[in-house]
Design a protein around this motif. Structure first.
Motif, PDB file in Angstrom:
ATOM      1  N   LEU A   5       0.816  -1.211   0.000  1.00 50.64           N
ATOM      2  CA  LEU A   5       0.000   0.000   0.000  1.00 50.64           C
ATOM      3  C   LEU A   5       0.850   1.261   0.000  1.00 50.64           C
ATOM      4  O   LEU A   5       0.385   2.327  -0.423  1.00 50.64           O
ATOM      5  N   SER A   6       2.111   1.146   0.459  1.00 49.73           N
ATOM      6  CA  SER A   6       2.962   2.332   0.498  1.00 49.73           C
ATOM      7  C   SER A   6       3.256   2.864  -0.894  1.00 49.73           C
ATOM      8  O   SER A   6       3.642   4.009  -1.067  1.00 49.73           O
ATOM      9  N   ASP A   7       3.069   2.022  -1.919  1.00 49.71           N
ATOM     10  CA  ASP A   7       3.300   2.472  -3.287  1.00 49.71           C
ATOM     11  C   ASP A   7       2.166   3.364  -3.790  1.00 49.71           C
ATOM     12  O   ASP A   7       2.340   4.088  -4.769  1.00 49.71           O
ATOM     13  N   MET A   8       1.027   3.312  -3.143  1.00 44.80           N
ATOM     14  CA  MET A   8      -0.142   3.995  -3.677  1.00 44.80           C
ATOM     15  C   MET A   8       0.059   5.502  -3.767  1.00 44.80           C
ATOM     16  O   MET A   8      -0.539   6.165  -4.605  1.00 44.80           O
ATOM     17  N   ILE A   9       0.927   6.056  -2.922  1.00 40.96           N
ATOM     18  CA  ILE A   9       1.161   7.498  -2.980  1.00 40.96           C
ATOM     19  C   ILE A   9       1.731   7.889  -4.334  1.00 40.96           C
ATOM     20  O   ILE A   9       1.489   8.982  -4.821  1.00 40.96           O
ATOM     21  N   VAL A  10       2.483   6.975  -4.960  1.00 47.96           N
ATOM     22  CA  VAL A  10       3.047   7.270  -6.270  1.00 47.96           C
ATOM     23  C   VAL A  10       1.953   7.350  -7.321  1.00 47.96           C
ATOM     24  O   VAL A  10       1.932   8.230  -8.166  1.00 47.96           O
ATOM     25  N   ASP A  11       1.003   6.422  -7.261  1.00 50.15           N
ATOM     26  CA  ASP A  11      -0.053   6.357  -8.258  1.00 50.15           C
ATOM     27  C   ASP A  11      -0.916   7.609  -8.270  1.00 50.15           C
ATOM     28  O   ASP A  11      -1.515   7.944  -9.279  1.00 50.15           O
ATOM     29  N   PHE A  12      -0.998   8.302  -7.170  1.00 44.38           N
ATOM     30  CA  PHE A  12      -1.833   9.496  -7.099  1.00 44.38           C
ATOM     31  C   PHE A  12      -1.013  10.765  -7.297  1.00 44.38           C
ATOM     32  O   PHE A  12      -1.489  11.863  -7.076  1.00 44.38           O
ATOM     33  N   GLY A  13       0.247  10.609  -7.706  1.00 46.45           N
ATOM     34  CA  GLY A  13       1.049  11.767  -8.055  1.00 46.45           C
ATOM     35  C   GLY A  13       1.748  12.442  -6.906  1.00 46.45           C
ATOM     36  O   GLY A  13       2.493  13.391  -7.110  1.00 46.45           O
ATOM     37  N   ALA A  14       1.516  11.994  -5.692  1.00 44.65           N
ATOM     38  CA  ALA A  14       2.170  12.604  -4.531  1.00 44.65           C
ATOM     39  C   ALA A  14       3.523  11.928  -4.330  1.00 44.65           C
ATOM     40  O   ALA A  14       3.673  11.053  -3.496  1.00 44.65           O
ATOM     41  N   LEU A 104       9.750   7.664  -9.922  1.00 36.78           N
ATOM     42  CA  LEU A 104       8.809   7.286  -8.870  1.00 36.78           C
ATOM     43  C   LEU A 104       8.979   8.151  -7.628  1.00 36.78           C
ATOM     44  O   LEU A 104       8.155   8.101  -6.713  1.00 36.78           O
ATOM     45  N   LEU A 105      10.047   8.922  -7.621  1.00 38.26           N
ATOM     46  CA  LEU A 105      10.276   9.855  -6.521  1.00 38.26           C
ATOM     47  C   LEU A 105       9.938  11.258  -7.007  1.00 38.26           C
ATOM     48  O   LEU A 105       9.069  11.427  -7.845  1.00 38.26           O
ATOM     49  N   ASP A 106      10.671  12.237  -6.520  1.00 34.07           N
ATOM     50  CA  ASP A 106      10.349  13.608  -6.902  1.00 34.07           C
ATOM     51  C   ASP A 106      11.118  14.048  -8.138  1.00 34.07           C
ATOM     52  O   ASP A 106      11.298  15.227  -8.382  1.00 34.07           O
ATOM     53  N   GLY A 107      11.616  13.082  -8.906  1.00 37.05           N
ATOM     54  CA  GLY A 107      12.299  13.396 -10.146  1.00 37.05           C
ATOM     55  C   GLY A 107      13.810  13.335 -10.054  1.00 37.05           C
ATOM     56  O   GLY A 107      14.503  13.388 -11.051  1.00 37.05           O
ATOM     57  N   SER A 108      14.337  13.236  -8.849  1.00 36.54           N
ATOM     58  CA  SER A 108      15.781  13.141  -8.693  1.00 36.54           C
ATOM     59  C   SER A 108      16.085  12.301  -7.467  1.00 36.54           C
ATOM     60  O   SER A 108      15.237  12.060  -6.626  1.00 36.54           O
ATOM     61  N   ILE A 109      17.319  11.847  -7.386  1.00 33.18           N
ATOM     62  CA  ILE A 109      17.763  11.096  -6.210  1.00 33.18           C
ATOM     63  C   ILE A 109      18.762  11.934  -5.423  1.00 33.18           C
ATOM     64  O   ILE A 109      18.654  12.088  -4.218  1.00 33.18           O
ATOM     65  N   LEU A 110      19.736  12.497  -6.152  1.00 37.95           N
ATOM     66  CA  LEU A 110      20.675  13.408  -5.515  1.00 37.95           C
ATOM     67  C   LEU A 110      20.194  14.819  -5.798  1.00 37.95           C
ATOM     68  O   LEU A 110      20.194  15.276  -6.936  1.00 37.95           O
ATOM     69  N   ASN A 111      19.750  15.512  -4.764  1.00 37.17           N
ATOM     70  CA  ASN A 111      19.145  16.822  -4.963  1.00 37.17           C
ATOM     71  C   ASN A 111      20.150  17.819  -5.527  1.00 37.17           C
ATOM     72  O   ASN A 111      21.314  17.827  -5.152  1.00 37.17           O
ATOM     73  N   GLU A 112      19.667  18.656  -6.426  1.00 34.56           N
ATOM     74  CA  GLU A 112      20.505  19.730  -6.941  1.00 34.56           C
ATOM     75  C   GLU A 112      20.802  20.711  -5.809  1.00 34.56           C
ATOM     76  O   GLU A 112      19.974  20.961  -4.943  1.00 34.56           O
ATOM     77  N   LYS A 113      22.019  21.260  -5.848  1.00 34.89           N
ATOM     78  CA  LYS A 113      22.368  22.260  -4.846  1.00 34.89           C
ATOM     79  C   LYS A 113      21.603  23.541  -5.143  1.00 34.89           C
ATOM     80  O   LYS A 113      21.528  23.989  -6.278  1.00 34.89           O
ATOM     81  N   SER A 114      21.038  24.127  -4.111  1.00 35.96           N
ATOM     82  CA  SER A 114      20.242  25.333  -4.295  1.00 35.96           C
ATOM     83  C   SER A 114      21.003  26.540  -3.769  1.00 35.96           C
ATOM     84  O   SER A 114      21.918  26.422  -2.963  1.00 35.96           O
TER      85      SER A 114
END
Length: 476
Positions: A5-14, A104-114
């Protein structure tokens, strides 16, 4: 049921970030990524992919080995399930996970430096100060050009004069490293060194530092650059000079311990000649073969230098550092680094600043905000940051590490060859260490965390030295 069920957050775009997910969710998303049919955007060579694959599976093996050290407040069952999954993963499936997991995550694994600073927070004096310094600094860093060290150290000294407050100097450094593309690499390095120098100058109590360097096939880099030796970095002399500059006018004493890891090209004898000719009374050369013959307890299970992969030499050098020097009434910090000039050792103050009675391990980071990583070589000899492939793989490696070893804290860069250990914690853990491959430092961090001590990370400047041999060449 294939997915929880933890995968379901991905299916709804969150989509969650890599740092937010649990071990169970990472495992579920990895399984899902393995079966996704998406265009390949990973890139990278087969050799590099295999290297990361082996490294992450080595992490999993260490997690299994030290299952008894997983603290009770972490989900040990989930950690061991993840490690077992990774150990049984084929390289083709590993490649799919590396390629598809970011989607499946927020588009990256290693976050870009801000950017750290809003324009309103920038001190107007910073720009003019760095512009004036930049004119005397080289356009690009060449690790074979020793004369650049003096130019960079001079700029660092001028920064400490222009910004006599440590807070002000750190603010300047954060601003520079927030916009690394706007400045010369030599200026970015000078900024890190300036902070390190000021930290040392502000010390009021004695401290002893042992720097351990393992050597294998370093017979070219240890000598100066010449027509016949184009990749020479003269690293022994230069590291000694950098440390002397760093600790001058401070209560810090230091030594350098160079360990020959069974080098077939006689790096050890070359180092001995340099130490003798230069009169370096606080530098010594050890041989792992001698440690094996003498049955050093820290080399138990080793019967030949051929069985060591850097880890054995680092273990032996650290062991001799804490055993050959009597117990002190002031701190003793043992640092290890690579033989090349990728990490200027006059940044050691950045590691030492983080240590106290509770934090006894500090690791350099090439990938966190505030760090600068230069490499590999780009077009027309230009030096760039991480490639897309490396960013993906470094990020994946860091995520897997953080979930397999949550007790170590947030360590993005697990493999940086620039780490510092308090001798107090080394006396507890070194005798227990058995890993001599590229993952030896992972084992040390896990053992250190088991003592209850904390691990901190320091953003550093790193400039890849790619032209010469390393520990893995001719040994795989």
């Amino acid at each position: 049921m294939l997915f929880t069920l933890s995968d379901m957050i991905v299916d709804f775009g969150a989509k969650p970030t890599a740092s937010e997910i649990s071990v169970k969710t990472l495992l579920s998303l990895s399984k899902k990524a393995r079966h996704l049919n998406q265009p390949e955007t990973l890139g990278g060579s087969a050799e590099s992919l295999e290297s990361y694959y082996n490294m992450i599976r080595q992490f999993a093996a260490i997690a299994q080995k030290f299952r008894h050290l997983i603290p009770a407040d972490f989900d040990s069952d989930a950690i061991l399930t993840l490690s077992n999954y990774l150990l049984n993963l084929e390289i083709k499936d590993f490649k799919k996970i590396a390629n598809n997991l970011p989607s499946l995550l927020d588009g990256s694994i290693l976050n870009e430096k801000s950017n750290v600073y809003a324009e309103a927070d920038i001190d107007p004096s910073w720009g003019s100060a760095v512009d004036a310094l930049s004119t005397a600094l080289p356009e690009k860093i060449d690790l074979t050009e020793y004369h650049q060290d003096e130019l960079i150290a001079t700029a660092a000294t001028e920064l400490t004069i222009s910004f006599p407050s440590l807070n002000a100097l750190c603010s300047l450094d954060r601003w520079l490293t927030s916009h690394p593309g706007n400045f010369k690499n030599s200026l970015l390095l000078a900024s890190k060194i300036a902070v390190s120098k000021m930290i040392m100058n502000k010390l009021s109590k004695p401290l002893h530092v042992s720097l351990v360097i393992a050597m294998y096939n370093e017979h070219n880099r240890i000598r100066p650059k010449s027509i016949g030796n184009p990749n020479g970095e003269d690293f022994l002399r230069r590291k000694m000079k950098q440390l002397t500059w760093l600790f001058d006018q401070s209560p810090v004493s230091f030594e350098m311990i160079l360990v020959d890891d069974g080098c077939p090209n006689h790096t050890g004898p070359i180092a001995e000649k340099i130490v003798q000719s230069e009169g370096f009374s606080n530098a010594r050369v050890l041989y792992i073969e001698d440690g094996i013959k003498r049955r050093s307890p820290v080399l138990k299970g080793l019967y030949s230098s051929e069985e060591s992969r850097k880890g054995g030499s680092i273990h032996y050098g650290m062991w001799r550092a804490i055993k050959d020097i009597p117990l002190m009434d002031h701190p003793h910090i043992v640092v290890y680094t690579d033989a090349d000039m990728a990490a200027f050792v006059n940044q050691i103050g950045l590691l030492l600043m983080l240590q106290d009675e509770q934090t006894m391990v500090s690791v350099g980071s090439r990938y966190d905000i505030g760090s600068v990583c230069r490499g590999p070589w780009g077009r027309d000899g230009k030096v760039s940051g991480l490639t897309n492939f490396d960013r993906r793989m470094v990020g994946l490696r860091g995520v897997m590490f953080s979930k397999l070893f949550p007790q170590t804290g947030k360590i993005t860069d697990t493999q940086c060859g620039f780490k510092a250990f308090n001798a107090e914690v080394l006396r507890e853990i070194l005798i227990k260490a058995e890993e001599r491959t590229f993952s030896f430092d992972i084992e040390l961090m896990v053992l250190a965390a088991a003592t209850g001590k904390l691990i901190a990370h320091a953003p550093i400047y790193w400039h890849d030295s790619l032209a010469e041999s390393n520990f893995w060449k001719n040994r795989n």
